[in-house]
Design an enzyme around this catalytic site. Structure first.
Site, PDB file in Angstrom:
ATOM      1  N   PRO A  51       0.848  -1.199   0.000  1.00 31.40           N
ATOM      2  CA  PRO A  51       0.000   0.000   0.000  1.00 31.40           C
ATOM      3  C   PRO A  51       0.876   1.239   0.000  1.00 31.40           C
ATOM      4  CG  PRO A  51       0.024  -1.019   2.182  1.00 31.40           C
ATOM      5  CD  PRO A  51       0.808  -1.920   1.269  1.00 31.40           C
ATOM      6  N   CYS A  59       2.675   3.341   9.601  1.00 34.15           N
ATOM      7  CA  CYS A  59       2.839   4.694   9.069  1.00 34.15           C
ATOM      8  C   CYS A  59       3.569   5.589  10.075  1.00 34.15           C
ATOM      9  CB  CYS A  59       1.473   5.293   8.731  1.00 34.15           C
ATOM     10  SG  CYS A  59       1.637   6.976   8.105  1.00 34.15           S
ATOM     11  N   LYS A  74      -0.090  -4.964   8.844  1.00 36.88           N
ATOM     12  CA  LYS A  74       1.221  -4.585   8.297  1.00 36.88           C
ATOM     13  C   LYS A  74       1.874  -3.651   9.307  1.00 36.88           C
ATOM     14  CE  LYS A  74       3.411  -2.354   4.298  1.00 36.88           C
ATOM     15  NZ  LYS A  74       3.749  -1.001   4.768  1.00 36.88           N
ATOM     16  N   ASN A  82       8.830  -7.369   3.724  1.00 38.11           N
ATOM     17  CA  ASN A  82       8.812  -6.095   2.991  1.00 38.11           C
ATOM     18  C   ASN A  82      10.006  -5.234   3.383  1.00 38.11           C
ATOM     19  OD1 ASN A  82       7.219  -2.998   3.518  1.00 38.11           O
ATOM     20  ND2 ASN A  82       7.665  -3.767   1.476  1.00 38.11           N
ATOM     21  N   GLY A  83      10.579  -4.588   2.353  1.00 41.58           N
ATOM     22  CA  GLY A  83      11.661  -3.637   2.580  1.00 41.58           C
ATOM     23  C   GLY A  83      12.815  -3.839   1.637  1.00 41.58           C
TER      24      GLY A  83
HETATM   25  C1  FMN Z   1       4.880   7.156  -1.100  1.00 41.40           C
HETATM   26  C2  FMN Z   1       4.689   6.075  -0.080  1.00 41.40           C
HETATM   27  C3  FMN Z   1       3.457   5.915   0.516  1.00 41.40           C
HETATM   28  C4  FMN Z   1       3.265   4.886   1.456  1.00 41.40           C
HETATM   29  N1  FMN Z   1       2.009   4.700   1.987  1.00 41.40           N
HETATM   30  C5  FMN Z   1       1.780   3.628   2.799  1.00 41.40           C
HETATM   31  C6  FMN Z   1       0.453   3.307   3.235  1.00 41.40           C
HETATM   32  O1  FMN Z   1      -0.532   3.974   2.900  1.00 41.40           O
HETATM   33  N2  FMN Z   1       0.325   2.223   4.046  1.00 41.40           N
HETATM   34  C7  FMN Z   1       1.390   1.440   4.441  1.00 41.40           C
HETATM   35  O2  FMN Z   1       1.202   0.453   5.158  1.00 41.40           O
HETATM   36  N3  FMN Z   1       2.631   1.718   4.016  1.00 41.40           N
HETATM   37  C8  FMN Z   1       2.842   2.771   3.199  1.00 41.40           C
HETATM   38  N4  FMN Z   1       4.107   2.995   2.709  1.00 41.40           N
HETATM   39  C9  FMN Z   1       5.185   2.051   3.045  1.00 41.40           C
HETATM   40  C10 FMN Z   1       5.274   0.950   1.989  1.00 41.40           C
HETATM   41  O3  FMN Z   1       4.091   0.177   1.950  1.00 41.40           O
HETATM   42  C11 FMN Z   1       6.465   0.006   2.275  1.00 41.40           C
HETATM   43  O4  FMN Z   1       6.270  -0.593   3.533  1.00 41.40           O
HETATM   44  C12 FMN Z   1       7.796   0.731   2.267  1.00 41.40           C
HETATM   45  O5  FMN Z   1       7.905   1.612   1.169  1.00 41.40           O
HETATM   46  C13 FMN Z   1       8.979  -0.251   2.249  1.00 41.40           C
HETATM   47  O6  FMN Z   1       8.916  -1.083   1.138  1.00 41.40           O
HETATM   48  P1  FMN Z   1       9.827  -0.816  -0.194  1.00 41.40           P
HETATM   49  O7  FMN Z   1      11.265  -0.784   0.257  1.00 41.40           O
HETATM   50  O8  FMN Z   1       9.514  -1.974  -1.081  1.00 41.40           O
HETATM   51  O9  FMN Z   1       9.418   0.505  -0.723  1.00 41.40           O
HETATM   52  C14 FMN Z   1       4.316   4.018   1.818  1.00 41.40           C
HETATM   53  C15 FMN Z   1       5.574   4.219   1.207  1.00 41.40           C
HETATM   54  C16 FMN Z   1       5.763   5.215   0.264  1.00 41.40           C
HETATM   55  C17 FMN Z   1       7.104   5.372  -0.387  1.00 41.40           C
END
Ligand code: FMN
Length: 427
Positions: free
Chosen positions: A45, A151, A190, A251-252
């Site tokens: 998300p 968040c 999450k 995730n990450g």
């Molecule tokens: C622009 C943006 C918006 C995000 N919004 C949410 C959100 O609404 N809910 C949530 O659980 N995580 C949110 N995240 C976190 C991501 O879901 C994810 O956990 C985080 O980016 C790490 O994963 P990645 O390294 O694959 O980006 C957001 C991340 C970004 C960059």
């Protein structure tokens, strides 16, 4: 200074390059409650990113991918295999949703039939409004409901939502139990590892989730204090996986198919979730599927590298989808708008106004990895209307098409060739 939680958050801190694990690959499927998810990949998300247009764009990524560089871009493709097993909405305020009139809720909960399976993510700290919102989500036809405990944004944490709750496990337990009792669809959470390194709670939290009847957990392996800095600490995903029997989604910092396989290898997680990697490289889920299949068949993972033509199709597809969706929304919202939309010039202006903002927002992601992408970015930012944006895209790729040296192609990735792919997509 901590990084902000916005769309601008598109870079990774010192991305790690993982040694290519020989045997591990992303599982073909997993189940959350009674919902089968195949393959075991999830679009994270992301507020401001994962609206219905972006979710369907990712689900249909094969429409703008072809390894044949001179294919006619007008040609329809039939291959719907996107490689993304589950999509999720951006987070929605439970308090807001519970208060909103039924007729207005659609705005937050819009999804289309081709988005199943789909999960809706909620945030909040009031057990009653979270339970009420979970019921609304279930009634709206979502397959799963997810609670956000990650968040880091101040305005969310201030109301005890998102990662703010990580410091109050008893309240989390009340929330888990109240939501669980309210809905029969699978319920997931999450979360981050904890508020800070001194307050790591992810293993306790995962056990609590299992005890309360949740059907899966997803861990973004950072603390709230980490923001997005440093590297995700995958060892905590492994610790959570060791602690519970329900599925664990890792995730990450997954930016490539190799990263995805490496996470499964390092943690034993049941599925992987990708956030920033998706707008930076919308082919990522498809590439993971290709990598997994080829590795299983031959022992060597390979996947298509997008050609210029693919990138052109990709950008054009997304921009066109945006224009179409906004027209639909406006038509649905008011009869007046519907009448205007039918009437030509004014309609185009109306449709473009909102679409152009989104196009510019996404241009920053999509143009990375394109040689001379900064020129395309500039041209998009200077454009004032949807057609002007599309014309800038057409003109950029038309100029490049005259240079035969610029097309990429499908190629095999040797076992230790991680650097090349990372560089190709994540500059
Ligand atoms: C622009 C943006 C918006 C995000 N919004 C949410 C959100 O609404 N809910 C949530 O659980 N995580 C949110 N995240 C976190 C991501 O879901 C994810 O956990 C985080 O980016 C790490 O994963 P990645 O390294 O694959 O980006 C957001 C991340 C970004 C960059």
């Amino acid at each position: 200074m901590k990084k902000r939680y916005t769309l601008e958050q598109k870079h990774w801190d010192s991305p790690a390059d993982h040694a290519m694990p020989e045997h591990s690959r992303v599982p073909a499927s997993f189940t959350i409650g009674n919902v089968r998810i195949a393959p075991a990949t999830v679009l994270a998300p992301m507020a401001g990113v994962t609206d219905t247009v972006f979710r369907r764009f990712i689900k249909n990524a094969s429409q703008f991918a072809t390894s044949v560089s001179d294919t006619n871009v007008e040609e329809a493709t039939t291959n719907q295999q996107s490689g993304c097993g589950l999509i999720m909405t951006e987070f929605t305020s439970a308090d807001g949703l519970a208060r909103t009139r039924e007729s207005k809720r659609k705005r937050y909960l819009t999804f289309y039939d081709d988005e199943h399976p789909i999960s809706a993510q909620l945030f909040g700290s009031n057990p009653a409004s979270l339970a009420e919102s979970a019921r609304i989500v279930q009634d709206a036809g979502f397959d799963l409901v997810d609670l956000n405990l990650g968040c880091p944004a101040k305005r969310v944490v201030r109301c005890n939502g998102g990662s703010g709750l990580l410091r109050d496990l008893p309240l989390i337990e009340r929330i888990f139990r109240t939501i669980r009792a309210a809905v029969s669809i699978p319920f997931t959470v999450k979360f981050r590892m904890g508020w800070s390194d001194a307050e790591i709670v992810c293993v306790d939290l995962a056990r609590l989730a299992e005890d309360c009847g949740l059907n899966a957990v997803a861990l973004h392996a950072r603390t709230r204090e980490d923001g997005y800095t440093g590297q995700a600490r995958w060892q905590y995903i492994a610790a959570v996986k060791d602690a519970v029997r329900i599925p664990v989604i890792g995730n990450g910092d997954i930016r490539t198919p190799e990263d995805a396989a490496a996470m499964v290898h390092a943690t034993g997680c049941d599925a992987i979730m990708i956030g920033r990697g998706a707008p930076a490289n919308p082919w990522i889920f498809r590439q993971i599927a290709q990598y997994t299949a080829s590795k299983e068949a031959t022992g060597i993972g390979s996947y298509d590298i997008p050609t210029d033509q693919d990138r052109y199709r990709m950008i054009r597809t997304y921009f066109q989808m945006l224009v179409d969706e906004i027209a639909l929304e406006e038509a649905a919202e008011s009869a007046r708008a519907a009448a205007i939309i039918a009437s030509g010039q004014v309609a185009r202006d109306l449709r473009q106004r909102d679409a152009v903002g989104k196009m510019k927002q996404f241009a920053a992601w999509f143009t990375h990895g394109i040689p001379n992408g900064s020129a395309l970015r500039r041209a998009i930012f200077e454009a004032r209307t949807g057609p002007a944006v599309l014309a800038a895209v057409e003109s950029f790729f038309a100029t490049r098409a005259q240079d035969p040296g610029v097309h990429g192609n499908s190629r095999d990735i040797e076992q230790n060739d991680t650097l090349l792919t990372a560089a190709a997509f994540c500059n």
